[in-house]
Scaffold this motif. Structure first.
Motif, mmCIF file in Angstrom:
data_model
loop_
_atom_site.group_PDB
_atom_site.id
_atom_site.type_symbol
_atom_site.label_atom_id
_atom_site.label_comp_id
_atom_site.label_asym_id
_atom_site.label_seq_id
_atom_site.Cartn_x
_atom_site.Cartn_y
_atom_site.Cartn_z
ATOM 1 N N SER A 174 -40.848 -40.899 -61.682
ATOM 2 C CA SER A 174 -41.505 -39.581 -61.674
ATOM 3 C C SER A 174 -43.019 -39.723 -61.801
ATOM 4 O O SER A 174 -43.770 -38.950 -61.204
ATOM 5 C CB SER A 174 -40.970 -38.714 -62.812
ATOM 6 O OG SER A 174 -39.584 -38.529 -62.661
ATOM 7 N N GLN A 186 -41.328 -33.729 -64.181
ATOM 8 C CA GLN A 186 -41.505 -33.970 -65.619
ATOM 9 C C GLN A 186 -41.425 -35.463 -65.889
ATOM 10 O O GLN A 186 -40.577 -36.143 -65.330
ATOM 11 C CB GLN A 186 -40.322 -33.389 -66.368
ATOM 12 C CG GLN A 186 -40.403 -31.939 -66.690
ATOM 13 C CD GLN A 186 -39.264 -31.585 -67.616
ATOM 14 O OE1 GLN A 186 -38.146 -32.085 -67.478
ATOM 15 N NE2 GLN A 186 -39.544 -30.734 -68.567
ATOM 16 N N THR A 194 -35.390 -37.045 -65.634
ATOM 17 C CA THR A 194 -35.205 -36.298 -64.401
ATOM 18 C C THR A 194 -33.726 -36.018 -64.207
ATOM 19 O O THR A 194 -32.937 -36.917 -64.047
ATOM 20 C CB THR A 194 -35.762 -37.103 -63.208
ATOM 21 O OG1 THR A 194 -37.102 -37.421 -63.492
ATOM 22 C CG2 THR A 194 -35.675 -36.304 -61.927
ATOM 23 N N ASP A 213 -37.953 -37.811 -55.709
ATOM 24 C CA ASP A 213 -37.748 -38.357 -57.054
ATOM 25 C C ASP A 213 -36.298 -38.066 -57.436
ATOM 26 O O ASP A 213 -35.793 -36.972 -57.210
ATOM 27 C CB ASP A 213 -38.676 -37.643 -58.033
ATOM 28 C CG ASP A 213 -38.575 -38.227 -59.428
ATOM 29 O OD1 ASP A 213 -38.138 -39.377 -59.573
ATOM 30 O OD2 ASP A 213 -38.948 -37.512 -60.384
HETATM 31 MG MG LIG Z 1 -37.929 -39.179 -63.627
#
Ligand SMILES: [Mg+2]
Ligand SMILES: Nc1nc2c(ncn2[C@@H]2O[C@H](COP(=O)(O)OP(=O)(O)OP(=O)(O)O)[C@@H](O)[C@H]2O)c(=O)[nH]1
Length: 334
Positions: A174, A186, A194, A213
């Motif tokens: 991320s 985040q 995540t 992601d």
């Molecule tokens: Mg992540």
């Protein structure tokens, strides 16, 4: 897809509107004729609202057999395809039954010999409609749940060259997406941050690419995986033109380099036709010994300190080149 009403909301909406309905009738008409006309209109209105709503709800759901495989997989994981199809089928059937019951009751209305008999026919129709709609409670809940879950999904364009990030939780995926693209996922200092799939865009030499992601995926057999992991696996399969495998060289995410290599091999076996490019992250925390070991395992890879933004340009360039290799004809056209 419109907001999904609950069974009670739909019943109330239909009955409220029918009770508010005003019908202008010539006063010279006999009371029984007026009563029949009034009950007829109220029944028609309830039919129109309920059947109309149920049919438009079913129509608002895209054809599940022709949606993009990524979204089909998502629906399967998040709600269940068979469950959704069955709910849609039952709701259509309920709409047809309400229509038939309405026809039958309008027919009975002709035989009514007094205003109160006409009202009885209407009441009996309303009773049937209520119980039919209450019978759809679970199916409406399934569709409401599906709407909630699908509305937060990222919009993926299957035609745009796409890199999917993979790797153990906490390796910095991320952070990399955040530094490299428009998406703002985040990040936290603990793994499994995540839970959803996040899609950002990057421009490399006049070319837009999608960067995806995913939740960290663990090297475990499929049946033991949780939903977040299954989502990553689906995204990898359906969206990726290439996979960027992120290695936490410092091992601070709690996974040894050997484990990380094994995960990469697992992904290679699962997707034998996808190009996998490995990247070394958290260079700032890695020891020379760890770097040496990582190179022995993965070969020479682009080095990144995502948190500091170091190596991100090279990451983007390397990803762009790999995408150009695998999607050459289409990208030249663009
Ligand atoms: Mg992540
Ligand atoms: N020192 C250092 N920390 C980093 C680097 N990259 C990421 N981190 C930190 O590592 C932690 C995990 O990073 P994330 O980007 O959330 O990792 P992730 O791979 O997305 O994790 P999941 O979403 O749980 O799979 C965060 O606290 C980051 O700030 C780096 O290059 N150096």
């Amino acid at each position: 897809m419109p907001t999904v009403l609950t069974d009670e909301e739909l019943i109330n909406k239909a009955f409220n509107e029918s009770s508010k309905m005003e019908l202008e009738l010539p006063s010279r008409l006999p009371a029984i004729v007026k009563a029949k006309k009034r009950e007829h209109s109220r029944m028609r209105l309830v039919e129109k609202i309920t059947v109309g709503y149920l049919e438009s709800l079913v129509k608002s759901v895209p054809n599940l057999d022709s949606i993009h495989p990524f979204y089909r997989d998502m629906l399967e994981i998040l709600v269940g395809l068979a469950k959704t199809k069955a709910a849609l089928g039952r709701i259509s059937r309920t709409a047809r039954i309400i229509h038939e019951v309405n026809k039958a009751n309008i027919y009975h209305l002709r035989d009514a010999r007094s205003p109160s008999a006409a009202a009885d026919v209407r009441r009996s129709f309303f009773g049937r409609v209520s119980s039919l709609i209450r019978g759809s409670r679970e199916d409406l809940t399934i569709l409401a749940e599906m709407r909630e879950k699908m509305k937060d999904l990222p919009t993926a364009d299957p035609d745009v060259p796409t890199v999917v990030l993979a790797g153990y939780p906490g390796v910095g995926k991320s952070t990399i997406v955040c530094q490299a693209s428009t998406a703002k996922p985040q990040t936290r200092s603990y793994p499994f941050t995540t839970q959803e799939i996040m899609i950002g865009h990057i421009n490399v030499h006049h070319l837009t690419i999608q960067i995806v992601d995913t939740p960290g995926i663990l090297d475990r057999p499929l049946p033991e995986r949780n939903k977040a992991e299954l989502l990553s696996i689906s995204a990898l399969g359906q969206l990726a033109d290439i996979i960027a495998f992120i290695v936490d060289v410092s091992e601070t995410n709690g996974f040894f380099l050997n484990d990380q290599k094994q995960l990469q091999e697992g992904i290679r076996t699962a997707y034998p036709n996808k190009e996998i490019v490995a990247f070394f992250n958290k260079i700032d925390l890695a020891s020379p010994h760890q770097l040496e070991e990582a190179e022995q395992l993965f070969g020479c890879c682009v080095r990144i300190s995502a948190e500091k933004g170091e190596g991100i340009d090279l990451f983007i360039r390397t990803v762009g080149e790999a995408l150009r290799r695998v999607k050459k004809p289409e990208m030249q056209m663009g």
